[in-house]
Enzyme design. Structure first.
Site, mmCIF file in Angstrom:
data_model
loop_
_atom_site.group_PDB
_atom_site.id
_atom_site.type_symbol
_atom_site.label_atom_id
_atom_site.label_comp_id
_atom_site.label_asym_id
_atom_site.label_seq_id
_atom_site.Cartn_x
_atom_site.Cartn_y
_atom_site.Cartn_z
ATOM 1 N N ASP A 34 48.100 127.449 29.869
ATOM 2 C CA ASP A 34 48.634 126.330 29.103
ATOM 3 C C ASP A 34 49.675 125.524 29.871
ATOM 4 O O ASP A 34 50.143 125.948 30.938
ATOM 5 C CB ASP A 34 49.242 126.850 27.786
ATOM 6 C CG ASP A 34 49.991 128.158 27.982
ATOM 7 O OD1 ASP A 34 50.518 128.385 29.073
ATOM 8 O OD2 ASP A 34 50.033 128.957 27.029
ATOM 9 N N HIS A 75 51.158 134.715 18.986
ATOM 10 C CA HIS A 75 50.288 133.780 19.719
ATOM 11 C C HIS A 75 49.888 134.330 21.084
ATOM 12 O O HIS A 75 50.598 135.142 21.672
ATOM 13 C CB HIS A 75 50.913 132.372 19.825
ATOM 14 C CG HIS A 75 52.057 132.230 20.780
ATOM 15 N ND1 HIS A 75 53.097 131.345 20.567
ATOM 16 C CD2 HIS A 75 52.337 132.822 21.978
ATOM 17 C CE1 HIS A 75 53.942 131.387 21.576
ATOM 18 N NE2 HIS A 75 53.509 132.284 22.445
ATOM 19 N N GLU A 80 48.469 129.248 18.203
ATOM 20 C CA GLU A 80 49.497 129.606 17.235
ATOM 21 C C GLU A 80 48.860 130.112 15.935
ATOM 22 O O GLU A 80 47.735 129.727 15.596
ATOM 23 C CB GLU A 80 50.343 128.361 16.911
ATOM 24 C CG GLU A 80 51.106 127.786 18.105
ATOM 25 C CD GLU A 80 52.421 128.524 18.371
ATOM 26 O OE1 GLU A 80 52.470 129.759 18.248
ATOM 27 O OE2 GLU A 80 53.396 127.831 18.716
HETATM 28 C C1 F6R Z 1 52.624 131.313 28.476
HETATM 29 C C2 F6R Z 1 51.904 131.659 27.254
HETATM 30 C C3 F6R Z 1 52.609 132.274 26.099
HETATM 31 C C4 F6R Z 1 53.580 133.386 26.487
HETATM 32 C C5 F6R Z 1 54.277 133.935 25.258
HETATM 33 C C6 F6R Z 1 55.299 134.999 25.616
HETATM 34 O O1 F6R Z 1 51.752 130.754 29.434
HETATM 35 O O2 F6R Z 1 50.752 131.391 27.161
HETATM 36 O O3 F6R Z 1 51.654 132.788 25.214
HETATM 37 O O4 F6R Z 1 52.883 134.390 27.148
HETATM 38 O O5 F6R Z 1 54.932 132.902 24.583
HETATM 39 O O6 F6R Z 1 56.324 134.429 26.358
HETATM 40 P P1 F6R Z 1 57.472 135.321 27.010
HETATM 41 O O7 F6R Z 1 56.823 136.163 28.049
HETATM 42 O O8 F6R Z 1 58.428 134.327 27.617
HETATM 43 O O9 F6R Z 1 58.062 136.121 25.917
#
Ligand code: F6R
Length: 243
Positions: A67, A138, A143
């Site tokens: 993303d 997510h 979401e």
């Molecule tokens: C990022 C992504 C998100 C993150 C998720 C967890 O490319 O796709 O799904 O993996 O928001 O984020 P962290 O690791 O920062 O807690």
């Protein structure tokens, strides 16, 4: 789902890097699906170490990131383009032409999304997809909602996600309200999936994705349908997991 609990973040990261490394060694032109965020930073650090130690060759590897924020310029320090460059790409011998991240500043979202799906298809699909987990369940930026979207698309970010990601920005108002993300089918069509979960704040949601129920309110629960998913958690994230 194959669940592995590691003592701490460092061990989780090293184990994840080993899985990615094994994938590249068994297929040097592997197509990797990559995630950003805090969780995979340790894994990227270990992959860079492996490369610098001469243990790993990225020359033929192809990558597709999950993303990118919308709208954001590639050179914005909060962009996922910037993140990937800082944490991985600029340290290894990957061919920049083989790295793909949705363009968060595109004039034509529809074209960008279709093109992204086509590029994944043309590359032969994703061999190994690395995922982090949002505190709301997510994956990518799919979401929680009453319905989920199969392929790459523009999505509004939920308030919980904006709140969680505001830690990277000067203020919550600066967090983009949208993102372009791979869809659930893009993710679930990967041959192998590696989900990393770290930290106390993920413990509650981590336990909900393994409870045998599948719901669009927790997109990660769909991973229970995938035949080759490995989940690596640190001890804090695994607090409520039952075996
Ligand atoms: C990022 C992504 C998100 C993150 C998720 C967890 O490319 O796709 O799904 O993996 O928001 O984020 P962290 O690791 O920062 O807690």
């Amino acid at each position: 789902m194959n669940k592995i609990i590691c003592e701490n973040y460092d061990k989780m990261s090293k184990m994840a890097a080993q899985i990615v490394s094994d994938q590249i060694k068994s297929k040097p032109d592997s197509v990797l699906g990559l995630a950003t965020g805090s969780t995979p930073i340790g894994m990227y650090k270990e992959l860079v170490r492996m490369f610098q130690a001469g243990e790993l060759d990225f020359a033929k590897v192809i990558t597709f990131n999950l993303d990118e924020y919308y709208r954001i310029e590639k050179n914005n320090q909060q962009s996922y383009h910037y993140f990937m460059n800082e944490h991985l790409f600029k340290h290894i011998n990957i061919n920049p032409e083989n790295t793909h991240i949705p363009d968060g500043n595109t004039e034509s979202v529809e074209k960008e999304c279709k093109n992204y799906d086509n590029m994944i298809k043309k590359a032969g699909g994703i061999d190994l997809q690395v995922l982090g987990l949002g505190i709301n369940g997510h994956i990518g930026f799919n979401e929680p909602d009453s319905e989920l979207i199969a392929y790459t698309h523009l999505t509004p970010l939920k308030q919980k996600t904006i709140q969680a990601n505001s830690r990277f920005f000067n203020s919550i108002d600066e967090v983009p309200k949208h993102a372009i993300t791979m869809g659930m089918a893009n993710i679930l069509q990967a041959k192998k999936i590696l989900l990393l979960i770290s930290g106390k704040n993920k413990a509650e949601i981590a336990h909900k994705i393994f409870n045998g129920k599948i719901t669009t309110n927790i997109p990660a629960s769909f991973l229970q349908l995938h035949p080759d998913t490995t989940v690596i958690m640190d001890r804090e994230a695994a607090e409520y997991i039952e075996f």
